[in-house]
Scaffold this active site. Structure first.
Site, PDB file in Angstrom:
ATOM      1  N   GLY A 191       0.255  10.707   5.676  1.00 32.54           N
ATOM      2  CA  GLY A 191       0.315  10.972   7.114  1.00 32.54           C
ATOM      3  C   GLY A 191      -1.048  11.364   7.630  1.00 32.54           C
ATOM      4  O   GLY A 191      -1.917  11.772   6.865  1.00 32.54           O
ATOM      5  N   CYS A 237      -0.091  11.526  -1.209  1.00 36.45           N
ATOM      6  CA  CYS A 237      -1.163  11.856  -0.286  1.00 36.45           C
ATOM      7  C   CYS A 237      -0.780  13.028   0.608  1.00 36.45           C
ATOM      8  O   CYS A 237      -0.639  14.141   0.110  1.00 36.45           O
ATOM      9  CB  CYS A 237      -1.588  10.623   0.504  1.00 36.45           C
ATOM     10  SG  CYS A 237      -3.284  10.762   1.058  1.00 36.45           S
ATOM     11  N   TYR A 238      -0.547  12.804   1.899  1.00 39.70           N
ATOM     12  CA  TYR A 238      -0.121  13.915   2.758  1.00 39.70           C
ATOM     13  C   TYR A 238       1.094  14.599   2.139  1.00 39.70           C
ATOM     14  O   TYR A 238       1.195  15.828   2.123  1.00 39.70           O
ATOM     15  CB  TYR A 238       0.235  13.404   4.155  1.00 39.70           C
ATOM     16  CG  TYR A 238       0.564  14.501   5.147  1.00 39.70           C
ATOM     17  CD1 TYR A 238      -0.444  15.136   5.858  1.00 39.70           C
ATOM     18  CD2 TYR A 238       1.883  14.894   5.376  1.00 39.70           C
ATOM     19  CE1 TYR A 238      -0.153  16.136   6.764  1.00 39.70           C
ATOM     20  CE2 TYR A 238       2.186  15.898   6.275  1.00 39.70           C
ATOM     21  CZ  TYR A 238       1.159  16.518   6.970  1.00 39.70           C
ATOM     22  OH  TYR A 238       1.451  17.517   7.868  1.00 39.70           O
ATOM     23  N   HIS A 252      -2.721   6.463  -3.484  1.00 37.25           N
ATOM     24  CA  HIS A 252      -1.593   5.682  -2.971  1.00 37.25           C
ATOM     25  C   HIS A 252      -1.097   4.676  -4.003  1.00 37.25           C
ATOM     26  O   HIS A 252      -1.639   3.572  -4.082  1.00 37.25           O
ATOM     27  CB  HIS A 252      -2.002   4.945  -1.693  1.00 37.25           C
ATOM     28  CG  HIS A 252      -2.205   5.855  -0.523  1.00 37.25           C
ATOM     29  ND1 HIS A 252      -1.175   6.259   0.294  1.00 37.25           N
ATOM     30  CD2 HIS A 252      -3.316   6.459  -0.052  1.00 37.25           C
ATOM     31  CE1 HIS A 252      -1.645   7.060   1.221  1.00 37.25           C
ATOM     32  NE2 HIS A 252      -2.940   7.206   1.041  1.00 37.25           N
ATOM     33  N   GLU A 280       1.455   2.960  -3.826  1.00 38.82           N
ATOM     34  CA  GLU A 280       2.208   1.885  -3.171  1.00 38.82           C
ATOM     35  C   GLU A 280       1.346   0.688  -2.780  1.00 38.82           C
ATOM     36  O   GLU A 280       1.865  -0.381  -2.490  1.00 38.82           O
ATOM     37  CB  GLU A 280       2.959   2.432  -1.948  1.00 38.82           C
ATOM     38  CG  GLU A 280       2.089   2.867  -0.764  1.00 38.82           C
ATOM     39  CD  GLU A 280       1.579   4.295  -0.866  1.00 38.82           C
ATOM     40  OE1 GLU A 280       1.433   4.808  -1.994  1.00 38.82           O
ATOM     41  OE2 GLU A 280       1.289   4.901   0.177  1.00 38.82           O
ATOM     42  N   ASP A 321      15.079 -13.917  12.034  1.00 37.04           N
ATOM     43  CA  ASP A 321      15.919 -12.731  12.019  1.00 37.04           C
ATOM     44  C   ASP A 321      17.264 -12.944  12.696  1.00 37.04           C
ATOM     45  O   ASP A 321      18.312 -12.625  12.139  1.00 37.04           O
ATOM     46  CB  ASP A 321      15.197 -11.552  12.690  1.00 37.04           C
ATOM     47  CG  ASP A 321      13.819 -11.335  12.088  1.00 37.04           C
ATOM     48  OD1 ASP A 321      13.632 -11.735  10.918  1.00 37.04           O
ATOM     49  OD2 ASP A 321      12.942 -10.789  12.775  1.00 37.04           O
ATOM     50  N   SER A 322      17.234 -13.508  13.906  1.00 35.60           N
ATOM     51  CA  SER A 322      18.517 -13.668  14.583  1.00 35.60           C
ATOM     52  C   SER A 322      19.364 -14.728  13.890  1.00 35.60           C
ATOM     53  O   SER A 322      20.587 -14.643  13.879  1.00 35.60           O
ATOM     54  CB  SER A 322      18.334 -13.966  16.078  1.00 35.60           C
ATOM     55  OG  SER A 322      17.811 -15.251  16.282  1.00 35.60           O
ATOM     56  N   LYS A 327      10.572  -8.476   6.462  1.00 38.12           N
ATOM     57  CA  LYS A 327      10.680  -9.896   6.760  1.00 38.12           C
ATOM     58  C   LYS A 327      10.987 -10.755   5.524  1.00 38.12           C
ATOM     59  O   LYS A 327      11.884 -11.586   5.540  1.00 38.12           O
ATOM     60  CB  LYS A 327       9.358 -10.367   7.364  1.00 38.12           C
ATOM     61  CG  LYS A 327       9.443 -11.713   8.003  1.00 38.12           C
ATOM     62  CD  LYS A 327      10.063 -11.551   9.345  1.00 38.12           C
ATOM     63  CE  LYS A 327      10.065 -12.804  10.173  1.00 38.12           C
ATOM     64  NZ  LYS A 327      10.508 -12.477  11.533  1.00 38.12           N
TER      65      LYS A 327
HETATM   66  N1  GLN Z   1      -4.481  13.479   6.515  1.00 38.18           N
HETATM   67  C1  GLN Z   1      -4.515  13.808   5.134  1.00 38.18           C
HETATM   68  C2  GLN Z   1      -5.940  13.740   4.572  1.00 38.18           C
HETATM   69  O1  GLN Z   1      -6.830  13.351   5.269  1.00 38.18           O
HETATM   70  C3  GLN Z   1      -3.623  12.857   4.354  1.00 38.18           C
HETATM   71  C4  GLN Z   1      -4.100  11.439   4.400  1.00 38.18           C
HETATM   72  C5  GLN Z   1      -3.082  10.460   3.911  1.00 38.18           C
HETATM   73  O2  GLN Z   1      -1.898  10.774   3.773  1.00 38.18           O
HETATM   74  N2  GLN Z   1      -3.491   9.236   3.712  1.00 38.18           N
HETATM   75  O3  GLN Z   1      -6.181  14.104   3.454  1.00 38.18           O
END
Ligand code: GLN
Length: 518
Positions: free
Chosen positions: A58, A85-86, A173, A175, A231-232, A374
């Site tokens: 985030g 991360c966040y 990350h 993901e 989609d539809s 998608k």
């Molecule tokens: N904002 C937070 C940071 O700068 C987390 C960043 C993120 O989740 N990608 O460390």
């Protein structure tokens, strides 16, 4: 839907850029997954009884006032939690660790060293790998009970764990595809730590939805606005398999479709097609052209097309009479973009969603594809036996060719762009480029210039070709089409399409360009 009993993992959205990817990676492990806002009450999460919880990244800083947060109790449900991360920073912050501005922020590919402690997420993986970092803050002190499981040169806590409570924090990350072994790490979490069986299949999705729809709608009458888009179309087929003739599909041909597209839709969904449903095609071309006459402003054109669409639909709905349910082909990215479910900013309102609900009296909206991406929708479509031609088609804007014609719209211009576009698509396919290009089309510039054809002076239009490669449609590169292919397209267009005497290939990436052309 039997969603309550279904084994699932919940992703809690803190507004990160990669949240959709997290959900998708979980599904790739064959585990069902849903995304909820961080504002979702704890009680509701408990009721959903997930096998695991993942907290996303985030934009905020956890230590700032008003930053998105989670209650301490979330980590005490006895359900494994993975913070990314966040999400990782928040886990530490809430549980008594410290998060601060990092002396050196990290962004991009970074080498991470796995520490020699036993961590189920790193089972069987090498002790050093490349990961994708994107942070300004860092975890400077662990919360009690946690130990470091990996670090980088700049980041002492690249990941940490509290095995006893099954809490895991990862600063990078996993993901994104840039993170080597990211998929394995997530798979270790959902399968090994959370104990999911990994038996969920996209095919099950269709069967389960059909069953659930039957239970929900009973004998009710259902109305679906069919655009012919992926989609539809998939939503309509799902519904028709569930309720047959209780479904009526209305297909409005606004005269701004690609060449022969209206007929394709009718072949598939009309009385000659394989599905047992009521199909109404409204040929409203003239109505749309009349309303659009002389309008050159792109926003205004979009508005007119949207409004007229609703008016046409309204007329048909009155003829149909009573409706109990309305179907919409909303998919997960729409939910996020419209700001209906996600924490990320509102990006655009949706043409296919806009307005319809107010016109028809109905009990409920059914959105059977709401949780899918998608390509997952496409898998369901293929599983349902919808022709590949329809299922694999590229994204096409709701206002159709209306926004691929710069300046005012006339029937003649529509025909020009349709014919040029059909040639371009044919040649892209011929060259095998349709396999890799994400979106490609012809647009009609409003530029007319002097040319010479058969010794005669011409004063005709220029066609612009556009083709981009992109994964997420947020940024895009121009497709490197071989010159020989471009030349063939040019020759065919000027020879076969009247009133075109120049062909451009647009080499602008996004940003600064957009993918569409208006
Ligand atoms: N904002 C937070 C940071 O700068 C987390 C960043 C993120 O989740 N990608 O460390």
């Amino acid at each position: 839907m039997s969603a309550e009993q279904m084994e699932k993992v919940i992703v809690i959205d803190f507004g990160g850029q990669y949240n959709q990817l997290v959900a998708r990676r979980v599904r790739e492990c064959q585990v069902y997954c849903e995304i909820y806002s961080y504002r979702t009450p704890l009680e509701k999460i408990r009721e959903m009884n997930p096998k695991g919880i993942i907290l996303t990244g985030g934009p905020n800083s956890v230590y700032l006032e008003g930053a998105a947060t989670a209650p301490k109790e979330l980590f005490e449900l006895g359900i494994p939690v993975l913070g990314l991360c966040y999400g990782a920073q928040l886990m530490m912050h809430v549980l008594g660790g410290t998060v601060e501005r990092a002396p050196e922020r990290e962004y991009g590919k970074t080498s991470v060293t796995i520490d020699p402690v036993s961590c189920p997420l790193y089972e069987g993986l090498p002790s050093s790998m490349i990961c994708w970092m994107s942070h300004n803050d860092y975890i400077s002190r662990l919360a009690p009970g946690f130990e470091v499981t990996a670090h980088t040169d700049n980041c002492p806590v690249a990941s940490a764990q509290c095995r006893e409570k099954d809490l895991y924090a990862i600063q990078y990350h996993p993901e994104v595809l840039h993170t080597e072994y990211g998929k394995q790490i997530l798979s270790h979490f959902v399968l090994d730590v959370c104990g999911c069986s990994g038996s969920w299949r996209m095919d099950d999705f269709a069967d389960r939805q059909i069953e659930a729809i039957r239970r929900k709608v009973g004998d009710g009458k259902i109305l679906c606005a069919l655009s012919g888009g992926v989609d539809s179309s998939v939503a309509a087929v799902l519904l028709s398999k569930a309720v047959g003739k209780n479904l009526t599909c209305v297909f409005v041909d606004h005269g701004l479709l690609r060449k022969d597209e209206g007929d394709l839709v009718e072949r598939v969904f009309g009385p000659e097609g394989p599905y047992d449903l009521n199909f109404i095609r409204v040929n409203a071309q003239d109505r749309f052209y009349a309303r659009l006459a002389g309008e050159t402003d792109p926003e205004q054109k979009r508005k007119i097309i949207g409004e007229e669409f609703i008016r046409v639909f309204e007329d048909v709905a009155h003829q149909i009479g009573k409706v109990d349910f309305l179907v919409q082909g909303t998919i997960y990215p729409d939910v996020v973009e419209s700001g209906l479910g996600g924490e990320s900013a509102v990006i655009k309102s949706h043409h296919n969603v806009g307005g319809l609900p107010d016109l028809v009296e109905f009990r409920e909206i059914i959105e059977p594809l709401r949780d899918l991406f998608k390509d997952e929708v496409r898998k369901v479509g293929l599983h349902l036996g919808i022709p590949e031609e329809l299922v694999m088609r590229q994204p096409f804007p709701g206002p159709g060719l209306g926004i691929r014609i710069i300046g005012d719209i006339t029937a003649e211009k529509v025909k020009i762009v349709q014919d040029a576009d059909a040639i371009f698509r044919e040649e892209m396919k011929q060259a095998g480029l349709d396999q890799t290009a994400s979106q490609y089309f012809a647009a009609l510039t409003n530029v007319r210039s002097v040319g010479v054809m058969g010794d005669e002076r011409t004063y005709d239009y220029a066609i612009a070709l556009r083709s981009v490669n992109t994964v997420d449609f947020m940024t895009a590169d121009v497709t490197e089409i071989p010159y020989s292919v471009l030349k063939r397209v040019m020759t065919r267009i000027v020879n076969e399409v009247d009133h075109v005497n120049r062909v451009f290939y647009d080499i602008t990436s996004k940003p600064p360009g957009t993918i569409e052309y208006e």
